[in-house]
Design a protein around this motif. Structure first.
Motif, PDB file in Angstrom:
ATOM      1  N   ARG A  74       0.837  -1.205   0.000  1.00  0.00           N
ATOM      2  CA  ARG A  74       0.000   0.000   0.000  1.00  0.00           C
ATOM      3  C   ARG A  74       0.869   1.252   0.000  1.00  0.00           C
ATOM      4  N   GLN A  75       2.008   1.157   0.683  1.00  0.00           N
ATOM      5  CA  GLN A  75       2.933   2.288   0.684  1.00  0.00           C
ATOM      6  C   GLN A  75       3.540   2.502  -0.697  1.00  0.00           C
ATOM      7  N   ASN A  79       3.407   5.899  -2.765  1.00  0.00           N
ATOM      8  CA  ASN A  79       4.613   6.546  -3.302  1.00  0.00           C
ATOM      9  C   ASN A  79       4.501   6.759  -4.807  1.00  0.00           C
ATOM     10  N   ARG A  80       3.944   5.758  -5.490  1.00  0.00           N
ATOM     11  CA  ARG A  80       3.792   5.888  -6.938  1.00  0.00           C
ATOM     12  C   ARG A  80       2.825   7.012  -7.274  1.00  0.00           C
ATOM     13  N   ARG A  81       1.739   7.102  -6.519  1.00  0.00           N
ATOM     14  CA  ARG A  81       0.770   8.168  -6.729  1.00  0.00           C
ATOM     15  C   ARG A  81       1.409   9.540  -6.526  1.00  0.00           C
ATOM     16  N   ASN A  97      -5.924  13.060 -12.471  1.00  0.00           N
ATOM     17  CA  ASN A  97      -5.947  12.343 -11.196  1.00  0.00           C
ATOM     18  C   ASN A  97      -6.530  10.941 -11.311  1.00  0.00           C
ATOM     19  N   SER A  98      -7.522  10.753 -12.172  1.00  0.00           N
ATOM     20  CA  SER A  98      -8.147   9.436 -12.322  1.00  0.00           C
ATOM     21  C   SER A  98      -7.146   8.413 -12.845  1.00  0.00           C
ATOM     22  N   PHE A  99      -6.358   8.807 -13.835  1.00  0.00           N
ATOM     23  CA  PHE A  99      -5.373   7.895 -14.410  1.00  0.00           C
ATOM     24  C   PHE A  99      -4.254   7.605 -13.416  1.00  0.00           C
ATOM     25  N   ILE A 100      -3.835   8.614 -12.688  1.00  0.00           N
ATOM     26  CA  ILE A 100      -2.776   8.427 -11.687  1.00  0.00           C
ATOM     27  C   ILE A 100      -3.215   7.421 -10.625  1.00  0.00           C
ATOM     28  N   GLU A 101      -4.441   7.554 -10.146  1.00  0.00           N
ATOM     29  CA  GLU A 101      -4.939   6.619  -9.138  1.00  0.00           C
ATOM     30  C   GLU A 101      -5.044   5.205  -9.710  1.00  0.00           C
ATOM     31  N   GLU A 102      -5.408   5.097 -10.979  1.00  0.00           N
ATOM     32  CA  GLU A 102      -5.508   3.788 -11.627  1.00  0.00           C
ATOM     33  C   GLU A 102      -4.134   3.134 -11.725  1.00  0.00           C
TER      34      GLU A 102
END
Length: 310
Positions: A74-75, A79-81, A97-102
């Motif tokens: 999860r970390q 970090n990737r986000r 933001n939608s693509f980043i979360e995906e």
């Protein structure tokens, strides 16, 4: 179980490697990210392979390492986000933001896939060797095959839809009406382009894209209408074909617009290379976001009736 332990780790890593091609297709990556993913796959596969020996020896406390691993993964997602969000300001066409979360969610899920495949590989060996009383070598071969089958099944299950599954893509003309109003295909009013030199660049180098929902479906149209999904399509075009603009030229930022009658999505784009085949492929390969699904479900039995369908 020493042999099967290492085989379980290898199967887990292989399950991650067969996803790298899909990741690269949908989320273009860099070599350092590739290295980090292989290292994380090794860690996750080791945890999955250790789980059966721990249960057999009744070392239940070792299972707590799984919760620690889940927290670590999860970390990694967080970090990737954060990294992608920090890079947004440097993009000529942002991801959104939608693509980043995906993308961040995908990096987390892939690690769990390694745990599952290595666990099932070792579990299959233990069941065959101890319960079925099969000799060691045949048990290793069969459990390895089972692990690979599970890896490919998970790859199939975790593969996302792409735009080619929900829409038809075609190239349309770009023109200007009332001197400066950009028109793409049948849709007028994409944006105003004030400078004559900018309009000339659009006419000379630009290309119009029409994305039509398949089967005139409101469900497919709802996905295309989702702002995050529109932004992903624009970013996918940019990441694969480049864009003929500088950061101080907002007139050439791709602005996707939906025709209110046909629900088709129109985009005016200026690629570095004006290759219509590559442009269509770039749009079709764009992943469908999970957050974009479920829109207009109440209208799934209705058909779009617009000026193109009359």
């Amino acid at each position: 179980m020493d042999k099967i332990f290492f085989i379980g780790i290898m199967i887990g890593i292989i399950s991650r490697l067969i996803m790298l091609n899909l990741d690269d297709k949908q989320y273009p990556t860099q070599p350092n990210i590739l290295t980090s993913q292989i290292v994380l796959a090794f860690v996750a596969s080791s945890l999955g392979a250790l789980l059966i020996p721990a249960l057999v020896n009744r070392s239940y406390t070792s299972i707590t390492f799984l919760s620690l691993a889940a927290e670590q993964f999860r970390q990694v997602r967080s970090n990737r986000r954060d990294t992608l969000q920090d890079l947004e300001s440097t993009q000529l066409v942002p991801r959104g933001n939608s693509f980043i979360e995906e993308i961040a969610r995908t990096y987390e899920i892939r690690n769990y896939m390694c745990i599952v495949t290595s666990f099932i590989t070792v579990a299959s060996f233990w069941a065959l060797n101890n319960e079925v009383k099969l000799s060691e070598n045949p048990s290793i071969i069969i459990s390895t095959i089972i692990g690979l089958i599970v890896a490919f099944i998970l790859r199939k299950l975790l593969s996302r839809q792409s735009i080619s599954d929900i829409a038809e893509v075609s190239i349309v003309d770009i023109s200007f009406e009332d001197d400066c109003v950009l028109k793409v295909g049948n849709l007028k009013g994409i944006t105003n382009v004030g400078l004559k030199s900018d309009r000339e660049r659009y006419i000379k180098h630009g290309i119009g894209i029409e994305i039509r929902p398949k089967n005139n479906s409101y469900t497919n149209a709802g996905i295309l209408s989702y702002p995050g999904q529109r932004q992903v399509i624009c970013y996918n075009l940019y990441s694969r074909l480049g864009i003929f603009r500088e950061s101080n030229e907002p007139a050439f930022t791709p602005i996707p617009r939906v025709d209110p009658e046909t629900r088709s999505l129109y985009i005016a784009f200026i690629p570095m290379e004006r290759d219509e085949r590559k442009i269509i492929e770039a749009v079709k390969s764009c992943p469908v976001l999970e957050s974009a699904k479920g829109k207009n479900l109440s209208l799934k039995n209705l058909k779009i009736i617009g000026k193109e369908n009359e």
